[in-house]
Design a protein around this motif. Structure first.
Motif, PDB file in Angstrom:
ATOM      1  N   PHE A  25      58.995  30.230 -13.850  1.00 45.53           N
ATOM      2  CA  PHE A  25      58.814  29.108 -12.920  1.00 45.53           C
ATOM      3  C   PHE A  25      59.781  27.978 -13.257  1.00 45.53           C
ATOM      4  O   PHE A  25      59.989  27.647 -14.410  1.00 45.53           O
ATOM      5  CB  PHE A  25      57.380  28.578 -12.982  1.00 45.53           C
ATOM      6  N   ARG A  26      60.327  27.355 -12.245  1.00 42.91           N
ATOM      7  CA  ARG A  26      61.226  26.211 -12.457  1.00 42.91           C
ATOM      8  C   ARG A  26      60.450  24.928 -12.713  1.00 42.91           C
ATOM      9  O   ARG A  26      60.970  23.999 -13.316  1.00 42.91           O
ATOM     10  CB  ARG A  26      62.109  26.012 -11.220  1.00 42.91           C
ATOM     11  N   SER A  27      59.216  24.855 -12.246  1.00 40.42           N
ATOM     12  CA  SER A  27      58.413  23.647 -12.393  1.00 40.42           C
ATOM     13  C   SER A  27      57.641  23.691 -13.713  1.00 40.42           C
ATOM     14  O   SER A  27      56.869  24.616 -13.958  1.00 40.42           O
ATOM     15  CB  SER A  27      57.439  23.521 -11.222  1.00 40.42           C
ATOM     16  N   SER A  28      57.823  22.670 -14.561  1.00 40.95           N
ATOM     17  CA  SER A  28      57.105  22.627 -15.833  1.00 40.95           C
ATOM     18  C   SER A  28      55.609  22.436 -15.608  1.00 40.95           C
ATOM     19  O   SER A  28      54.785  22.996 -16.332  1.00 40.95           O
ATOM     20  CB  SER A  28      57.648  21.507 -16.714  1.00 40.95           C
ATOM     21  N   GLY A  29      55.244  21.645 -14.568  1.00 38.96           N
ATOM     22  CA  GLY A  29      53.832  21.431 -14.274  1.00 38.96           C
ATOM     23  C   GLY A  29      53.131  22.723 -13.888  1.00 38.96           C
ATOM     24  O   GLY A  29      52.010  22.997 -14.341  1.00 38.96           O
ATOM     25  N   LEU A  30      53.799  23.525 -13.048  1.00 41.91           N
ATOM     26  CA  LEU A  30      53.222  24.799 -12.627  1.00 41.91           C
ATOM     27  C   LEU A  30      53.105  25.760 -13.810  1.00 41.91           C
ATOM     28  O   LEU A  30      52.088  26.449 -13.963  1.00 41.91           O
ATOM     29  CB  LEU A  30      54.095  25.425 -11.537  1.00 41.91           C
ATOM     30  N   ALA A  31      54.137  25.795 -14.653  1.00 40.41           N
ATOM     31  CA  ALA A  31      54.112  26.701 -15.813  1.00 40.41           C
ATOM     32  C   ALA A  31      53.001  26.317 -16.783  1.00 40.41           C
ATOM     33  O   ALA A  31      52.269  27.183 -17.280  1.00 40.41           O
ATOM     34  CB  ALA A  31      55.470  26.662 -16.514  1.00 40.41           C
ATOM     35  N   ILE A  32      52.859  25.012 -17.068  1.00 36.47           N
ATOM     36  CA  ILE A  32      51.813  24.561 -17.996  1.00 36.47           C
ATOM     37  C   ILE A  32      50.432  24.809 -17.395  1.00 36.47           C
ATOM     38  O   ILE A  32      49.517  25.288 -18.072  1.00 36.47           O
ATOM     39  CB  ILE A  32      52.010  23.065 -18.327  1.00 36.47           C
ATOM     40  N   GLY A  33      50.268  24.497 -16.091  1.00 34.60           N
ATOM     41  CA  GLY A  33      48.983  24.716 -15.434  1.00 34.60           C
ATOM     42  C   GLY A  33      48.579  26.170 -15.416  1.00 34.60           C
ATOM     43  O   GLY A  33      47.420  26.511 -15.695  1.00 34.60           O
ATOM     44  N   MET A  34      49.534  27.048 -15.101  1.00 33.07           N
ATOM     45  CA  MET A  34      49.245  28.481 -15.064  1.00 33.07           C
ATOM     46  C   MET A  34      48.888  29.005 -16.460  1.00 33.07           C
ATOM     47  O   MET A  34      47.945  29.797 -16.622  1.00 33.07           O
ATOM     48  CB  MET A  34      50.465  29.236 -14.525  1.00 33.07           C
ATOM     49  N   ALA A  35      49.616  28.547 -17.475  1.00 32.31           N
ATOM     50  CA  ALA A  35      49.357  28.999 -18.844  1.00 32.31           C
ATOM     51  C   ALA A  35      47.968  28.563 -19.309  1.00 32.31           C
ATOM     52  O   ALA A  35      47.230  29.349 -19.916  1.00 32.31           O
ATOM     53  CB  ALA A  35      50.432  28.452 -19.781  1.00 32.31           C
ATOM     54  N   LEU A  36      47.597  27.316 -19.009  1.00 26.77           N
ATOM     55  CA  LEU A  36      46.273  26.827 -19.418  1.00 26.77           C
ATOM     56  C   LEU A  36      45.159  27.520 -18.644  1.00 26.77           C
ATOM     57  O   LEU A  36      44.082  27.780 -19.182  1.00 26.77           O
ATOM     58  CB  LEU A  36      46.198  25.305 -19.224  1.00 26.77           C
ATOM     59  N   PHE A  37      45.423  27.829 -17.366  1.00 26.89           N
ATOM     60  CA  PHE A  37      44.415  28.555 -16.580  1.00 26.89           C
ATOM     61  C   PHE A  37      44.139  29.931 -17.186  1.00 26.89           C
ATOM     62  O   PHE A  37      42.983  30.353 -17.330  1.00 26.89           O
ATOM     63  CB  PHE A  37      44.886  28.716 -15.135  1.00 26.89           C
ATOM     64  N   LEU A  38      45.220  30.643 -17.561  1.00 32.04           N
ATOM     65  CA  LEU A  38      45.046  31.960 -18.156  1.00 32.04           C
ATOM     66  C   LEU A  38      44.347  31.858 -19.506  1.00 32.04           C
ATOM     67  O   LEU A  38      43.491  32.688 -19.843  1.00 32.04           O
ATOM     68  CB  LEU A  38      46.407  32.650 -18.315  1.00 32.04           C
TER      69      LEU A  38
END
Length: 264
Positions: free
Chosen positions: A178-191
């Protein structure tokens, strides 16, 4: 190798120059102090320092994982978000070396945070409970009589660190995809937090394919007391499954980063 070490040093400077890194470390140390002091105030000193240290490690290692996952998930994506990725790639290093330096720096940060937690829990609780402790106070968490609590905690940290490496590698892969750091961090924390919350219920389902789910195997400490989440699972099997997922995450990460068009 000579020009690779400055690259790792540069990535470490990016991590440790940010206030959030020191805030995370400070929160970890303060929580250990707070739990131990509150225990002394309200529970007294009639407890084994090892019991308190192990309880704090069990609770706070989740924070180590969350903090490291946040750093890992932003490792590559933040370069795209801030627009610094083009400046990074015009330097005389291959994309593989740049990516490897980021990965190594994040792993060093994860290891240092785990060492800080281990050292702080031992030192603080040795002061609070260990000095002048009664010889009759024995640790209760080790299970088998005569097991050395220090050795038990080292095994606990060793198994938990393996899971941490897989979690961080997953977050690092998301950061690359993902290019977006917010999306990457959010997805990682969700998992990490969302899926893991339901994994106990999923493990109760009677399907063979569940034995191969990543999240079933992330808690390797289930083998310390001989209570695997699913019947028939062994530590060796879990390590093999985690190894396969780890290789897959690494392959996707390197392929994506090497093929990524930074001009877009």
């Amino acid at each position: 190798m000579g020009n690779f070490l400055p690259l790792i040093q540069n990535e470490n400077m990016k991590i440790y120059r940010r206030p959030r890194t020191w805030v995370m470390t400070g929160i970890l140390i303060l929580l250990v102090l707070a739990i131990s002091i509150l225990w002394v105030i309200f529970g007294g000193r009639d407890a084994s320092m090892w019991d308190v240290a192990f309880m704090e490690s069990s609770i706070l290692f989740l924070l180590v994982t969350i903090f490291t996952v946040v750093i890992a998930a932003g490792g590559v994506a933040e370069e795209f978000t801030s627009g610094t990725i083009k400046l990074l790639l015009i330097r005389p290093w291959s994309r593989s070396k740049i990516l490897l330096s980021k990965y190594i720096s994040i792993m060093i940060f994860a290891l240092l945070l785990a060492i800080v937690l281990f050292a702080t829990t031992i030192f603080v609780n040795w002061i609070c409970f260990g000095i002048n402790a009664s010889p009759d106070i024995k640790p209760t968490f080790v299970g088998d009589e005569g097991t050395n609590p220090f050795s038990y905690m080292l095994k606990y940290y060793g198994l938990t660190l393996i899971s941490l490496v897989v979690n961080v590698t997953l977050a690092f892969m998301l950061s690359t995809v993902f290019r977006s750091s917010g999306l990457a961090i959010g997805m990682a924390l969700f998992l990490l937090l969302g899926v893991n919350s339901f994994i106990g219920l999923i493990a109760m389902l009677d399907y063979n394919w569940i034995d191969y789910l990543l999240f079933i195997h992330l808690n390797l400490t289930q083998y310390l007391d001989g209570n695997p989440m699913r019947e028939g699972m062994t530590l060796g099997f879990s390590l093999v499954v985690l190894g396969v997922y780890y290789a897959l995450f690494i392959a996707i990460t390197w392929y994506t980063f090497k093929k990524r068009d930074v001009a877009a």
